[in-house]
Design a protein around this motif. Structure first.
Motif, PDB file in Angstrom:
ATOM      1  N   ARG A   1       0.820  -1.223   0.000  1.00  0.00           N
ATOM      2  CA  ARG A   1       0.000   0.000   0.000  1.00  0.00           C
ATOM      3  C   ARG A   1       0.849   1.267   0.000  1.00  0.00           C
ATOM      4  O   ARG A   1       0.387   2.323  -0.412  1.00  0.00           O
ATOM      5  CB  ARG A   1      -0.942   0.011   1.199  1.00  0.00           C
ATOM      6  N   THR A   2       2.080   1.166   0.457  1.00  0.00           N
ATOM      7  CA  THR A   2       2.932   2.347   0.524  1.00  0.00           C
ATOM      8  C   THR A   2       3.357   2.813  -0.857  1.00  0.00           C
ATOM      9  O   THR A   2       3.895   3.912  -1.021  1.00  0.00           O
ATOM     10  CB  THR A   2       4.142   2.073   1.437  1.00  0.00           C
ATOM     11  N   ALA A   3       3.078   2.017  -1.878  1.00  0.00           N
ATOM     12  CA  ALA A   3       3.317   2.471  -3.255  1.00  0.00           C
ATOM     13  C   ALA A   3       2.519   3.741  -3.543  1.00  0.00           C
ATOM     14  O   ALA A   3       2.974   4.602  -4.313  1.00  0.00           O
ATOM     15  CB  ALA A   3       2.935   1.375  -4.243  1.00  0.00           C
ATOM     16  N   LEU A   4       1.345   3.878  -2.934  1.00  0.00           N
ATOM     17  CA  LEU A   4       0.560   5.104  -3.130  1.00  0.00           C
ATOM     18  C   LEU A   4       1.299   6.307  -2.579  1.00  0.00           C
ATOM     19  O   LEU A   4       1.359   7.363  -3.224  1.00  0.00           O
ATOM     20  CB  LEU A   4      -0.807   4.976  -2.452  1.00  0.00           C
ATOM     21  N   LEU A   5       1.853   6.173  -1.382  1.00  0.00           N
ATOM     22  CA  LEU A   5       2.599   7.277  -0.774  1.00  0.00           C
ATOM     23  C   LEU A   5       3.749   7.708  -1.672  1.00  0.00           C
ATOM     24  O   LEU A   5       3.936   8.910  -1.921  1.00  0.00           O
ATOM     25  CB  LEU A   5       3.130   6.841   0.590  1.00  0.00           C
ATOM     26  N   VAL A   6       4.505   6.765  -2.173  1.00  0.00           N
ATOM     27  CA  VAL A   6       5.667   7.090  -3.003  1.00  0.00           C
ATOM     28  C   VAL A   6       5.239   7.752  -4.308  1.00  0.00           C
ATOM     29  O   VAL A   6       5.821   8.752  -4.740  1.00  0.00           O
ATOM     30  CB  VAL A   6       6.499   5.823  -3.255  1.00  0.00           C
ATOM     31  N   SER A   7       4.200   7.213  -4.932  1.00  0.00           N
ATOM     32  CA  SER A   7       3.735   7.786  -6.199  1.00  0.00           C
ATOM     33  C   SER A   7       3.174   9.189  -6.001  1.00  0.00           C
ATOM     34  O   SER A   7       3.447  10.096  -6.802  1.00  0.00           O
ATOM     35  CB  SER A   7       2.665   6.887  -6.819  1.00  0.00           C
ATOM     36  N   ALA A   8       2.382   9.374  -4.951  1.00  0.00           N
ATOM     37  CA  ALA A   8       1.813  10.691  -4.675  1.00  0.00           C
ATOM     38  C   ALA A   8       2.906  11.697  -4.355  1.00  0.00           C
ATOM     39  O   ALA A   8       2.857  12.858  -4.788  1.00  0.00           O
ATOM     40  CB  ALA A   8       0.815  10.600  -3.524  1.00  0.00           C
ATOM     41  N   ALA A   9       3.904  11.274  -3.601  1.00  0.00           N
ATOM     42  CA  ALA A   9       5.012  12.164  -3.264  1.00  0.00           C
ATOM     43  C   ALA A   9       5.789  12.561  -4.514  1.00  0.00           C
ATOM     44  O   ALA A   9       6.113  13.744  -4.715  1.00  0.00           O
ATOM     45  CB  ALA A   9       5.937  11.476  -2.273  1.00  0.00           C
ATOM     46  N   ALA A  10       6.093  11.587  -5.365  1.00  0.00           N
ATOM     47  CA  ALA A  10       6.859  11.879  -6.578  1.00  0.00           C
ATOM     48  C   ALA A  10       6.112  12.841  -7.495  1.00  0.00           C
ATOM     49  O   ALA A  10       6.732  13.669  -8.173  1.00  0.00           O
ATOM     50  CB  ALA A  10       7.167  10.582  -7.319  1.00  0.00           C
ATOM     51  N   ALA A  11       4.784  12.753  -7.494  1.00  0.00           N
ATOM     52  CA  ALA A  11       3.981  13.612  -8.370  1.00  0.00           C
ATOM     53  C   ALA A  11       4.011  15.077  -7.949  1.00  0.00           C
ATOM     54  O   ALA A  11       3.705  15.963  -8.751  1.00  0.00           O
ATOM     55  CB  ALA A  11       2.537  13.117  -8.408  1.00  0.00           C
ATOM     56  N   THR A  12       4.393  15.353  -6.705  1.00  0.00           N
ATOM     57  CA  THR A  12       4.416  16.736  -6.228  1.00  0.00           C
ATOM     58  C   THR A  12       5.727  17.446  -6.522  1.00  0.00           C
ATOM     59  O   THR A  12       5.812  18.667  -6.373  1.00  0.00           O
ATOM     60  CB  THR A  12       4.191  16.793  -4.700  1.00  0.00           C
ATOM     61  N   THR A  13       6.737  16.688  -6.904  1.00  0.00           N
ATOM     62  CA  THR A  13       8.093  17.227  -6.910  1.00  0.00           C
ATOM     63  C   THR A  13       8.741  17.084  -8.282  1.00  0.00           C
ATOM     64  O   THR A  13       8.707  16.013  -8.884  1.00  0.00           O
ATOM     65  CB  THR A  13       8.959  16.484  -5.859  1.00  0.00           C
ATOM     66  N   ARG A  14       9.349  18.153  -8.752  1.00  0.00           N
ATOM     67  CA  ARG A  14      10.057  18.092 -10.019  1.00  0.00           C
ATOM     68  C   ARG A  14      11.385  17.352  -9.860  1.00  0.00           C
ATOM     69  O   ARG A  14      11.991  17.379  -8.778  1.00  0.00           O
ATOM     70  CB  ARG A  14      10.331  19.505 -10.535  1.00  0.00           C
ATOM     71  N   PRO A  15      11.833  16.697 -10.913  1.00  0.00           N
ATOM     72  CA  PRO A  15      13.145  16.049 -10.849  1.00  0.00           C
ATOM     73  C   PRO A  15      14.235  17.051 -10.460  1.00  0.00           C
ATOM     74  O   PRO A  15      14.160  18.232 -10.798  1.00  0.00           O
ATOM     75  CB  PRO A  15      13.351  15.521 -12.271  1.00  0.00           C
ATOM     76  N   GLY A  16      15.211  16.540  -9.729  1.00  0.00           N
ATOM     77  CA  GLY A  16      16.330  17.384  -9.341  1.00  0.00           C
ATOM     78  C   GLY A  16      16.157  18.082  -8.018  1.00  0.00           C
ATOM     79  O   GLY A  16      16.971  18.936  -7.651  1.00  0.00           O
TER      80      GLY A  16
END
Length: 263
Positions: free
Chosen positions: A81-96
């Protein structure tokens, strides 16, 4: 069929695991057979699994977001279920960006975010020495530092106010509910990774207060909570001046709360 599967009696292993209550006995049998290099080794693994030891601790790894993550005995096993946390977090942040994985456990979130965001700075931290040792091995090939200490106290002060993303899979199980957890968790994972205090939000509230100081303007905090904790935690975040949003995934039975520092 692999040579290991020809050597061992798969049906006997499946029967033993099913009798012990393993829901996915066939899949687990295949994994244990692949991990064994002798009949004696397989018998030991099956005995320990039937006794309730987590499959991931026996194998030495867990699958998370398509990656194989090393997991030592006693270390929190990353949940699907923590895959949701990681995906949601990544979606908020630009690379770098500058990214911190708090309460990192095995370092699974940091491992995934390294590939998805290519951060200019990525670090992980945990209070549990066993988790820190495990995460350091998992992240060593990426050169990611893993700090030991209490939440943000472990992080180099130079990054205060400069983080673009803080991900924290902090404990959120209320203390009175810990004895009700499956034996695999309550008997074989560190209590510090499970017990979130009286209402389950004790550690998460401390994470939120620290995030106010450590996030850069426009940066995000991302945490995992239970669905029934959303309103209370959203109030905490709002009271601290953060702007919260909620993501839920019915299939994963997962809830993530995001909070942006204005600016």
């Amino acid at each position: 069929m692999t040579s290991a599967h020809r050597q061992f009696d798969r049906s006997a292993v499946v029967t033993r695991l099913r009798a012990a209550g393993c829901v996915f006995a066939e899949d687990e049998a295949d994994l244990l057979i692949d991990a064994a290099d002798s009949p004696g080794r397989l018998a030991d693994l099956v005995d320990r699994r039937a006794a309730g030891l987590p499959l991931e601790h026996l194998l030495g790894w867990a699958e998370f977001c398509g990656l194989r993550v090393g997991v030592d005995p006693g270390v929190f096993v990353p949940r699907a279920r923590t895959a949701l946390l990681v995906s949601a977090a990544a979606a908020t942040t630009r690379p770098g960006g500058a990214v911190l994985d708090l309460c990192c456990g095995s370092g699974a979130a940091a491992l995934v975010l390294a590939g998805r965001l290519a951060p200019r700075w990525l670090a992980a931290a945990d209070v549990d020495p066993a988790a820190v040792a495990c995460a350091r091995r998992n992240l060593a090939h990426l050169g990611v530092p893993v700090y030991q200490g209490d939440l943000f106290d472990a992080v180099p002060p130079a990054w205060r106010g400069r983080l673009d993303l803080v991900v924290a899979n902090a404990p959120y199980v209320p203390t009175e509910a810990v004895p009700l957890l499956p034996p695999e968790a309550r008997l074989h994972e560190a209590p510090v990774a499970l017990d979130g205090g009286r209402d389950g939000l004790a550690v998460l509230c401390r994470v939120a207060r620290g995030a106010v100081e450590w996030l850069a303007p426009g940066g995000h905090l991302a945490v995992e909570v239970s669905r029934r904790q959303v309103d209370a935690y959203r109030s905490v975040l709002t009271g601290l001046g953060l702007v919260p949003s909620v993501v839920h995934d019915e299939d994963l039975d997962a809830t993530a709360v995001l909070a942006r520092r204005p600016g």
